[in-house]
Design an enzyme around this catalytic site. Structure first.
Site, PDB file in Angstrom:
ATOM      1  NE  ARG A  21     -25.487  29.987  26.858  1.00 23.72           N
ATOM      2  CZ  ARG A  21     -26.759  29.658  26.684  1.00 23.72           C
ATOM      3  NH1 ARG A  21     -27.625  30.525  26.196  1.00 23.72           N
ATOM      4  NH2 ARG A  21     -27.182  28.452  26.993  1.00 23.72           N
ATOM      5  CG  ASN A  40     -24.317  28.953  23.720  1.00 28.00           C
ATOM      6  OD1 ASN A  40     -23.312  29.383  24.278  1.00 28.00           O
ATOM      7  ND2 ASN A  40     -25.004  27.924  24.179  1.00 28.00           N
TER       8      ASN A  40
END
Length: 93
Positions: A21, A40
């Site tokens: 990320r 996530n």
């Protein structure tokens, strides 16, 4: 024509716990002009939502599908739509 679009991508593989990320956000900021987030999911995937110029979103998608990402990407499912304009910057969620 480089109209604004919304890209939603679901990235499968070993993409959690490897900085995926963070690097996705960094790539979006490097491309510039993109807003959205990387998140996530409980099933192990990462969801990426990006809004901005089609060229920039395509560049982010190309990076997600390439070999330069952290971890291991087994596949990317993408969906294109019209932008909603509800994001300020590119966030890690």
């Amino acid at each position: 024509m480089n109209e604004d679009v919304r890209l939603v991508a679901w990235v499968r593989g070993r993409v959690q716990g490897v900085g995926f990320r963070w690097f996705t956000r960094a790539k979006a900021l490097e491309i510039g002009g993109l807003s959205g987030f990387a998140l996530n999911l409980d099933d192990g995937r990462v969801q990426v939502v990006a809004e901005g110029a089609r060229e920039g979103c395509q560049g982010l998608l190309d990076w997600l599908q390439g070999d330069d990402t952290p971890g291991r990407v087994d596949g990317v499912t993408e969906m294109w739509d019209t932008p909603r304009g509800s994001y300020d910057g590119f966030l890690i969620r």
